[in-house]
Design a protein around this motif. Sequence first.
Motif, mmCIF file in Angstrom:
data_model
loop_
_atom_site.group_PDB
_atom_site.id
_atom_site.type_symbol
_atom_site.label_atom_id
_atom_site.label_comp_id
_atom_site.label_asym_id
_atom_site.label_seq_id
_atom_site.Cartn_x
_atom_site.Cartn_y
_atom_site.Cartn_z
ATOM 1 N N GLU A 109 -9.160 4.198 -0.241
ATOM 2 C CA GLU A 109 -10.054 5.784 -0.424
ATOM 3 C C GLU A 109 -10.888 5.482 -0.579
ATOM 4 O O GLU A 109 -12.298 6.177 -0.285
ATOM 5 C CB GLU A 109 -8.731 6.771 -0.564
ATOM 6 C CG GLU A 109 -7.854 6.740 0.109
ATOM 7 C CD GLU A 109 -6.878 7.683 0.174
ATOM 8 O OE1 GLU A 109 -7.320 9.296 -0.440
ATOM 9 O OE2 GLU A 109 -5.922 8.116 1.145
ATOM 10 N N GLU A 114 -8.883 -0.477 4.977
ATOM 11 C CA GLU A 114 -7.506 -0.805 5.155
ATOM 12 C C GLU A 114 -6.838 -1.713 5.401
ATOM 13 O O GLU A 114 -7.257 -2.256 6.354
ATOM 14 C CB GLU A 114 -6.396 0.466 6.088
ATOM 15 C CG GLU A 114 -6.689 1.675 6.339
ATOM 16 C CD GLU A 114 -6.651 3.102 7.924
ATOM 17 O OE1 GLU A 114 -5.939 2.378 8.520
ATOM 18 O OE2 GLU A 114 -5.574 3.960 6.950
ATOM 19 N N TYR A 115 -5.642 -2.349 4.778
ATOM 20 C CA TYR A 115 -5.235 -3.601 4.369
ATOM 21 C C TYR A 115 -3.846 -3.424 4.861
ATOM 22 O O TYR A 115 -2.961 -3.511 4.058
ATOM 23 C CB TYR A 115 -5.404 -4.319 3.032
ATOM 24 C CG TYR A 115 -7.114 -4.541 2.689
ATOM 25 C CD1 TYR A 115 -7.448 -5.459 3.149
ATOM 26 C CD2 TYR A 115 -7.522 -3.567 2.230
ATOM 27 C CE1 TYR A 115 -9.426 -5.312 2.919
ATOM 28 C CE2 TYR A 115 -9.458 -2.783 1.620
ATOM 29 C CZ TYR A 115 -9.836 -3.935 2.475
ATOM 30 O OH TYR A 115 -11.286 -4.092 1.368
ATOM 31 N N ALA A 116 -3.259 -3.484 5.814
ATOM 32 C CA ALA A 116 -2.191 -3.511 6.308
ATOM 33 C C ALA A 116 -1.239 -4.676 6.315
ATOM 34 O O ALA A 116 -0.393 -4.045 6.546
ATOM 35 C CB ALA A 116 -2.010 -3.176 8.302
ATOM 36 N N SER A 154 1.128 -3.864 1.823
ATOM 37 C CA SER A 154 -0.473 -3.277 2.692
ATOM 38 C C SER A 154 -0.792 -2.116 1.686
ATOM 39 O O SER A 154 0.419 -2.074 0.829
ATOM 40 C CB SER A 154 0.383 -2.788 3.590
ATOM 41 O OG SER A 154 1.138 -1.700 2.907
ATOM 42 N N CYS A 155 -1.792 -2.548 1.094
ATOM 43 C CA CYS A 155 -2.540 -1.095 0.977
ATOM 44 C C CYS A 155 -4.064 -0.459 1.499
ATOM 45 O O CYS A 155 -4.541 -0.630 2.291
ATOM 46 C CB CYS A 155 -3.590 -1.778 -0.539
ATOM 47 S SG CYS A 155 -4.137 -3.126 -0.104
ATOM 48 N N ARG A 156 -3.969 0.794 0.770
ATOM 49 C CA ARG A 156 -5.017 1.309 1.521
ATOM 50 C C ARG A 156 -6.229 1.930 0.039
ATOM 51 O O ARG A 156 -5.514 2.667 -1.029
ATOM 52 C CB ARG A 156 -4.889 2.329 1.873
ATOM 53 C CG ARG A 156 -5.938 3.158 2.901
ATOM 54 C CD ARG A 156 -5.555 4.924 3.067
ATOM 55 N NE ARG A 156 -4.705 4.135 4.934
ATOM 56 C CZ ARG A 156 -3.216 4.740 5.097
ATOM 57 N NH1 ARG A 156 -2.280 5.111 4.043
ATOM 58 N NH2 ARG A 156 -3.077 4.278 6.482
ATOM 59 N N PHE A 183 1.769 -0.281 6.218
ATOM 60 C CA PHE A 183 1.857 1.140 5.346
ATOM 61 C C PHE A 183 2.847 1.542 5.086
ATOM 62 O O PHE A 183 3.195 2.624 5.200
ATOM 63 C CB PHE A 183 0.323 2.341 5.981
ATOM 64 C CG PHE A 183 -0.462 1.557 5.845
ATOM 65 C CD1 PHE A 183 -1.521 0.378 4.311
ATOM 66 C CD2 PHE A 183 -1.170 1.111 7.176
ATOM 67 C CE1 PHE A 183 -2.379 0.602 4.289
ATOM 68 C CE2 PHE A 183 -2.523 0.536 7.195
ATOM 69 C CZ PHE A 183 -2.992 -0.592 5.967
#
Length: 198
Positions: free
Chosen positions: A61, A84-86, A57-59, A34
């Motif tokens: 929500e 969360e996908y770090a 990376s993505c999150r 992130f």
Amino acid sequence: MQYRSRSNNSSGANMSNTDMNMRGKIIFYEDRNFQGRHYECMSDCADMFSYMSRCHSCRVESGCFMVYDRPNYMGNQYFFRRGEYADYMSMMGWSDCIRSCRMIPMYRGSYRMRIYERENFGGMMHECMDDCDSFMDRYRMSNCMSCHVMDGHWLMYEQPHYRGRMMYLRPGEYRSFREMGYGGMRFMSMKKIMDSWY
């Protein structure tokens, strides 16, 4: 620096008002863990390159999203729900970054799909209303090459027990998986995308 996508409802699926009662939100980051610039998206995005040149990376929500490693919702697909996908590239075994994404609308209602052994709705046909962990075990069907989704949103997998590469299916007719770019894949299981996943 932050970018926000403009909301558009050009998903193309036949959706009732209840389908759109929850908007999703996914945040893409340039770097792993992130870091770097980010881009907030709350709708479909056919080409992320205009917002950021890379994404590692993505999150998520809220909501559920399908992400693709090529623009215009093409190439390898992967399903993301809240979380969360770090370092998603290592997790998914991808060599390319996310290039497009599609928001999956929340759906409450019945699920119904017809799967066909051959292209253009040919060969053996089965009507499904629930998850199927193996087309071969349940239907004695060694391949699925076309389908018609009447109700609900589904994930189809290339291996039994919901494993391997996947494809997102929303209401509509899919006459040839090969012509959609999945000629080298054999789809062997499928799962409903449930409202409880949101």
